[in-house]
Every structure is written in C-alpha cells, then in structure tokens.
Write a protein that holds these residues in place. Structure first.
Motif, PDB file in Angstrom:
ATOM      1  N   PRO A 105      40.103  30.073  44.314  1.00  0.00           N
ATOM      2  CA  PRO A 105      38.853  31.152  44.566  1.00  0.00           C
ATOM      3  C   PRO A 105      38.306  30.996  43.449  1.00  0.00           C
ATOM      4  N   SER A 106      36.931  31.706  43.904  1.00  0.00           N
ATOM      5  CA  SER A 106      35.690  31.613  43.384  1.00  0.00           C
ATOM      6  C   SER A 106      35.978  32.841  41.190  1.00  0.00           C
ATOM      7  N   MET A 107      36.514  33.477  42.811  1.00  0.00           N
ATOM      8  CA  MET A 107      36.099  34.899  41.504  1.00  0.00           C
ATOM      9  C   MET A 107      38.292  35.561  41.933  1.00  0.00           C
ATOM     10  N   PRO A 108      38.702  35.101  40.916  1.00  0.00           N
ATOM     11  CA  PRO A 108      39.761  34.446  40.630  1.00  0.00           C
ATOM     12  C   PRO A 108      40.252  35.850  40.395  1.00  0.00           C
ATOM     13  N   PHE A 109      40.060  36.522  39.814  1.00  0.00           N
ATOM     14  CA  PHE A 109      40.201  38.427  38.940  1.00  0.00           C
ATOM     15  C   PHE A 109      38.554  38.748  39.283  1.00  0.00           C
ATOM     16  N   PRO A 110      38.875  39.817  40.117  1.00  0.00           N
ATOM     17  CA  PRO A 110      37.956  41.081  40.460  1.00  0.00           C
ATOM     18  C   PRO A 110      37.506  41.301  39.078  1.00  0.00           C
ATOM     19  N   ASP A 112      35.682  40.101  36.599  1.00  0.00           N
ATOM     20  CA  ASP A 112      35.136  39.084  35.468  1.00  0.00           C
ATOM     21  C   ASP A 112      34.448  38.459  36.195  1.00  0.00           C
ATOM     22  N   PRO A 113      33.390  38.502  35.185  1.00  0.00           N
ATOM     23  CA  PRO A 113      32.125  37.775  34.993  1.00  0.00           C
ATOM     24  C   PRO A 113      31.854  36.216  35.211  1.00  0.00           C
ATOM     25  N   LYS A 114      33.403  35.508  34.421  1.00  0.00           N
ATOM     26  CA  LYS A 114      32.997  33.888  34.442  1.00  0.00           C
ATOM     27  C   LYS A 114      33.713  33.423  35.502  1.00  0.00           C
ATOM     28  N   LYS A 115      32.998  32.147  35.780  1.00  0.00           N
ATOM     29  CA  LYS A 115      33.313  31.575  36.932  1.00  0.00           C
ATOM     30  C   LYS A 115      33.958  30.556  36.508  1.00  0.00           C
ATOM     31  N   TYR A 116      34.841  30.098  37.211  1.00  0.00           N
ATOM     32  CA  TYR A 116      36.114  29.146  36.495  1.00  0.00           C
ATOM     33  C   TYR A 116      36.542  28.085  37.897  1.00  0.00           C
ATOM     34  N   LEU A 117      34.844  27.845  38.612  1.00  0.00           N
ATOM     35  CA  LEU A 117      34.892  26.402  38.877  1.00  0.00           C
ATOM     36  C   LEU A 117      34.553  25.353  38.534  1.00  0.00           C
ATOM     37  N   PRO A 118      34.407  24.049  38.626  1.00  0.00           N
ATOM     38  CA  PRO A 118      33.459  23.475  37.419  1.00  0.00           C
ATOM     39  C   PRO A 118      32.651  23.188  38.363  1.00  0.00           C
ATOM     40  N   LYS A 119      31.642  22.780  37.683  1.00  0.00           N
ATOM     41  CA  LYS A 119      29.726  22.626  37.428  1.00  0.00           C
ATOM     42  C   LYS A 119      28.958  21.984  38.213  1.00  0.00           C
TER      43      LYS A 119
END
Length: 119
Positions: A105-110, A112-119
C-alpha cells in the motif's frame, strides 16, 4: 488273484459297453439310465467331475465379479487423479497470481509521512 482281475476287467468292459450303447441314441435319458447301471466307481467319478465343474463355475463367477470391481476401482482412481491434478494446477496458478497482484500500500502506516514506494 488273476482270475478276480479278469472278472473285474470283464465287469468294467461290460459296463463301458452298456454306457457306449446308451450313448448311441444321444439322449440324456439313455445316458442317465446307463450311468445308473454303472458301477459305484464310475458313479463316484461322475459325481467328482460334477463337483469339480461346479467349483470351477463358481470360481469363474467370482473372478468375473472381481474384474468388475477392479474396473470400478480404476474409474474412481482416474476421477480422483483428475480432480487432484486440477486442484493442484488451480492452486499453483492462484499462488502465482497472488504474488503478482500483491502490491504494497502507498501509506502502510497511517500518520507516517514517509512514502515507502520506490520512486
């Protein structure tokens, strides 16, 4: 001793001739009447042959019944094999599709501002 043996052979020859004469008519009634007049040994032999024939007939019936059950078992075995092969095939396809469509998911932790998806 030999005189009694001759009598016995003579009796058997006479009996066999009676049976042979009874068979000339080729009727079952003549055969039955000639066997009824035959000696005890011949009657025992006929009874033994009937017993053996009946035993073989029952054995053949049992074997044919066994063959039918083996055919039923083969059909059930093939059906079970096809069902299991289809189940394994569909399960394998399902596992690969789950791996293919599994996306993080794009936001795995509600929150948390960090994006975990690759750019």
């Amino acid at each position: 001793m030999f005189s009694r043996l001759r009598e016995r052979d003579g009796l058997m020859k006479a009996t066999l001739e009676k049976i042979r004469n009874g068979l000339e008519g080729d009727t079952a009634q003549n055969l039955c009447s000639s066997l009824a007049q035959a000696s005890e040994d011949v009657q025992q032999c006929v009874a033994s042959c009937k017993h053996i024939a009946e035993g073989i007939r029952q054995q053949n019936h049992f074997q044919s019944e066994n063959e039918e059950w083996f055919l039923v078992a083969r059909v059930i075995d093939r059906v079970c094999f096809l069902v299991m092969a289809l189940l394994f095939f569909l399960g394998t396809i399902g596992i690969f599709l789950m791996g293919h469509f599994n996306q993080a998911p794009s936001m795995p932790f509600p929150g948390d501002p960090k994006k975990y998806l690759p750019k």
